[in-house]
Every structure is written in structure tokens, then in C-alpha cells.
Design an enzyme around this catalytic site. Structure first.
Site, PDB file in Angstrom:
ATOM      1  N   TYR A 159      51.695  42.687  46.425  1.00  0.00           N
ATOM      2  CA  TYR A 159      50.747  43.430  45.606  1.00  0.00           C
ATOM      3  C   TYR A 159      49.617  43.910  46.501  1.00  0.00           C
ATOM      4  CZ  TYR A 159      47.624  44.796  41.895  1.00  0.00           C
ATOM      5  OH  TYR A 159      46.802  45.528  41.086  1.00  0.00           O
ATOM      6  N   ARG A 206      41.767  36.412  42.410  1.00  0.00           N
ATOM      7  CA  ARG A 206      41.221  37.763  42.511  1.00  0.00           C
ATOM      8  C   ARG A 206      40.199  38.053  41.410  1.00  0.00           C
ATOM      9  NH1 ARG A 206      44.035  42.387  42.531  1.00  0.00           N
ATOM     10  NH2 ARG A 206      45.201  41.823  40.676  1.00  0.00           N
ATOM     11  N   ARG A 264      47.446  45.729  27.126  1.00  0.00           N
ATOM     12  CA  ARG A 264      46.176  46.444  27.103  1.00  0.00           C
ATOM     13  C   ARG A 264      46.370  47.860  26.585  1.00  0.00           C
ATOM     14  NH1 ARG A 264      44.835  47.556  33.558  1.00  0.00           N
ATOM     15  NH2 ARG A 264      46.748  48.705  34.051  1.00  0.00           N
ATOM     16  N   ASP A 288      46.166  46.621  46.455  1.00  0.00           N
ATOM     17  CA  ASP A 288      45.316  47.653  45.880  1.00  0.00           C
ATOM     18  C   ASP A 288      45.310  48.863  46.809  1.00  0.00           C
ATOM     19  OD1 ASP A 288      44.533  46.325  43.533  1.00  0.00           O
ATOM     20  OD2 ASP A 288      43.004  45.180  44.621  1.00  0.00           O
ATOM     21  N   ARG A 344      31.243  35.017  36.889  1.00  0.00           N
ATOM     22  CA  ARG A 344      29.861  35.316  37.274  1.00  0.00           C
ATOM     23  C   ARG A 344      28.882  34.645  36.323  1.00  0.00           C
ATOM     24  NH1 ARG A 344      31.571  41.237  37.570  1.00  0.00           N
ATOM     25  NH2 ARG A 344      32.548  41.406  39.618  1.00  0.00           N
ATOM     26  N   GLU A 387      50.154  49.587  26.602  1.00  0.00           N
ATOM     27  CA  GLU A 387      50.930  49.156  27.757  1.00  0.00           C
ATOM     28  C   GLU A 387      51.682  47.856  27.462  1.00  0.00           C
ATOM     29  OE1 GLU A 387      49.491  47.886  32.178  1.00  0.00           O
ATOM     30  OE2 GLU A 387      48.742  49.810  31.414  1.00  0.00           O
ATOM     31  N   ARG A 412      58.207  43.412  37.809  1.00  0.00           N
ATOM     32  CA  ARG A 412      57.819  43.756  36.447  1.00  0.00           C
ATOM     33  C   ARG A 412      57.655  45.262  36.371  1.00  0.00           C
ATOM     34  NH1 ARG A 412      58.800  40.192  32.682  1.00  0.00           N
ATOM     35  NH2 ARG A 412      56.946  40.691  31.429  1.00  0.00           N
TER      36      ARG A 412
END
Length: 365
Positions: free
Chosen positions: A342, A167, A273, A344, A171, A294, A243
Site C-alpha cells: 500500500y 497510520r 463510506r 499513498d 489527537r 462504496e 480487495r
């Protein structure tokens, strides 16, 4: 309906529009599930209570759907990462590569260099670590992904499927937009206000602070269940692995880190993070700031499940629960927890719209 997150809210709205009467049961005191947002009382910042949710989609219908209920303002997610005493851009891009290796590569030079770093002996990556070594090499993997993954998932990256890393793009230009989708943005008034509008229909009744129980199924013609699939069966075969997240909140004057998301990639740093929420609404101006540090850990019995844990070797317990769920004639399991995958937000909304249409088609006439 069990749950007042995106999945059940959208299915309820679609069926209500067709004349069905819906009841929604939500064990928490608010709507919108884990994408719940609320305005902080002291700073005025819009807070993503259960961690940041950034909307991105290529699906034109999904984008049009959410914009029916809420104006979405432009937002580009530009993630930063701290590792080895420096701050880099993620996903890995030409700037990241040049900064990390102290080079001034052109796109073609950078691509050739990374191919030299890659472990080409790995023809078909079978896990997260092999995927990383095959496509970016050992140095970038260890600097940006190994420690973060160990903290986030609590297991060796060799045990995670390669799809987890797929995912994240690499670049060979200076594009530091975390996502590539053509539609990206944030709801102007937050996700909870959007869900409130989706559920604003005379055929929908919402019961907050009320948990849906399995023995209530027979009271209804059909149930859409967005809670944990193992929880529906009272965990009688055991608990599936999830989790969960712990957040440490801090508020201060000014600007703490200058960006919305800063990843901490090294295993020696205990948190994954820090998110600074006023940056998720760049059209607003706030003198004070709120940040959340977090921490990820295994989900306990009384914790909020965030991420289902999928392993390379599969999960026999999951197979058993999903076989039972498939056999239910009056219950459809939906959402991240109900389907144990999972998703989005764009995928969640697409699945909800499709589920409502499929149910309607099966029960037509």
C-alpha cells in the site's frame, strides 16, 4: 512501460528527459491509473472515478515535482464518521472523545481518560485489534474501527498487521485534519490532466487500450512493470489476495452530506463510506452533486485490484512471486501492484523518482 499511472509516467518522464525513448502500454482507455479524474458531463463536478485521491506529503521535492505540472489548490481532508446514531470527526480527536463519552475534557484530562480505557497488558501489539485496544480501548475501537475494518478487509482485525492502524493518529486537541503533512492539496484540473502533462514529451509514446504482455519484454532494453506482480507471471502459482471496490453512483440537486467523506463504521451498514465529490474541489461551485456509495469485497479474476491484503502470518505465495521478480534482469516492478504494498501518492512518486535515478546510475556509461 507497463501502465500509465503515476509510477510509470514519472519514470518515463525522467528517462525521456535524459534522451531515452519510451513506450507506455495501458490496457485501459485513459491515463493516470486509479487516480484518474474526469469532469462529469451533467453536474460539472470533477469525479475521482476510482475513489478519492487526496494529495499529502512532507517530501518537499515530491511537492515541487507535482506542482511543476499542475497547480495544487489548498484542500484539507476532514473525514466524518457515522456510528451509534451520531456523526463524529475522524481521526479521533478531543472533540470526538468529548462527544462520544459525553464529557468536557481538557487535553490532559482526555489523555489520562484514554489511558484508563487502554489495555495496558498488551505491551507489544501484534495485530490490528491489539494495537487499537492498547492505545484507545475497547469502546472507541468497537465504535469506529472494528466494523469498518471487517467490511474493508473482509477478515478479522486480529489477522491484520498492527501497522494498518498505526497510520491513523489520536489527537488530544480539536485538530480534525485527517492528515498531518505540511503539503496538502488537490490538482486544480484533476490528476489525469497532470499525468497528461508529465507524459507530454517527444520521447514518450503512449498506447491506450493495449495491455503489455510478458512475451513483449525482449522487444525492449528494459521494462518497468506496474501491473500486479502475480499477473506478470499469468498467476501460474495462484492469485495474491486483493480487495476491490464497487461504487453506486447517485446524482441530485444541492448538497447531500455536507462533507467529502462520510465513513459508516458499523458492520450492520453494508457499505464503508459515501464520498461526495464536489467537496474535493471547494474552490468550485456546482448546483448539482454526485456521490458514490462504496462497497469493499474480495477481488475476483476480472476486477480492478485496489488494496493488497497483508496478513500477520505473512504470505508464502507473495514471497515466491517476489523472489522471481527480484531475479528478473530486464524488468523492474514498480507501484502498488508491482511491489504489492500500500502506497499513498507521495510515496509512489518518491519511489518512482528514486527508481529512475537508480536505474540511470546502474546504466551510466
Amino acid at each position: 512501460m507497463a501502465g500509465a499511472g503515476l509510477s510509470c509516467a514519472i519514470i518515463a518522464r525522467e528517462l525521456a528527459n535524459q534522451g531515452h525513448s519510451l513506450e507506455i502500454y495501458e490496457r485501459r482507455s485513459h491515463l493516470a491509473g486509479n487516480c484518474h479524474t474526469e469532469r462529469d458531463a451533467t453536474s460539472g463536478v470533477m469525479i475521482h472515478i476510482y475513489g478519492p485521491h487526496i494529495f499529502h506529503a512532507d517530501d518537499d521535492e515530491v511537492w515541487a515535482y507535482v506542482n511543476r505540472f499542475m497547480e495544487f489548490k489548498p484542500y484539507v481532508n476532514r473525514v466524518k464518521a457515522t456510528t451509534r446514531g451520531q456523526v463524529f470527526s475522524l481521526p479521533i480527536n478531543l472533540h470526538t472523545i468529548n462527544q462520544f463519552f459525553g464529557k468536557t475534557f481538557s487535553p490532559a484530562e482526555a489523555k489520562a481518560f484514554i489511558e484508563q480505557q487502554a489495555d495496558l497488558s498488551i505491551e507489544e501489539p501484534s495485530n490490528f485489534e491489539e494495537q487499537a485496544l492498547r492505545f484507545i480501548g475497547k469502546e472507541l475501537y468497537e465504535a469506529f474501527f472494528r466494523g469498518y475494518t471487517l467490511k474493508q478487509w473482509g477478515i478479522d482485525p486480529k489477522e491484520l498487521p498492527a501497522s494498518v492502524l498505526k497510520r491513523l493518529p489520536v489527537r488530544f486537541n480539536y485538530n480534525d485534519n485527517y492528515f498531518v503533512h505540511k503539503h496538502q492539496g488537490m490538482p486544480a484540473e484533476g490528476y489525469t490532466a497532470m499525468v497528461e502533462r508529465i507524459l507530454d514529451h517527444p520521447n514518450i509514446t503512449v498506447h491506450l487500450n493495449t495491455e503489455f504482455k510478458r512475451d513483449m519484454v525482449d522487444q525492449y532494453d528494459h521494462v518497468f512493470y506496474s501491473g500486479p506482480v502475480d499477473g506478470f507471471y499469468n498467476y501460474d502459482l495462484g492469485r495474491l489476495p486483493y480487495r476491490t471496490l464497487d461504487f453506486v453512483r447517485n446524482e441530485a440537486e444541492g448538497d447531500f452530506q455536507g462533507c467529502a467523506v462520510m465513513n459508516y463504521c458499523e458492520e450492520s451498514v453494508p457499505y464503508t463510506r459515501i464520498t461526495e465529490h464536489k467537496h474535493f474541489a471547494p474552490w468550485e461551485d456546482h448546483e448539482r452533486t454526485v456521490r458514490y456509495t462504496e462497497y469493499s469485497r474480495a477481488c475476483g479474476d476480472n476486477d480492478i485490484p485496489y488494496y493488497p491484503v497483508h496478513l500477520v502470518q505473512g504470505n508464502t505465495l507473495l514471497d515466491q512471486y517476489q523472489a522471481r521478480a527480484k531475479a528478473e534482469s530486464k524488468v523492474t516492478f514498480v507501484g502498488r501492484l508491482g511491489t504489492y504494498r500500500y502506497m499513498d501518492m507521495d510515496v509512489t512518486i518518491r519511489a518512482a523518482l528514486d527508481t529512475a535515478r537508480e536505474w540511470t546510475a546502474r546504466n551510466a556509461g
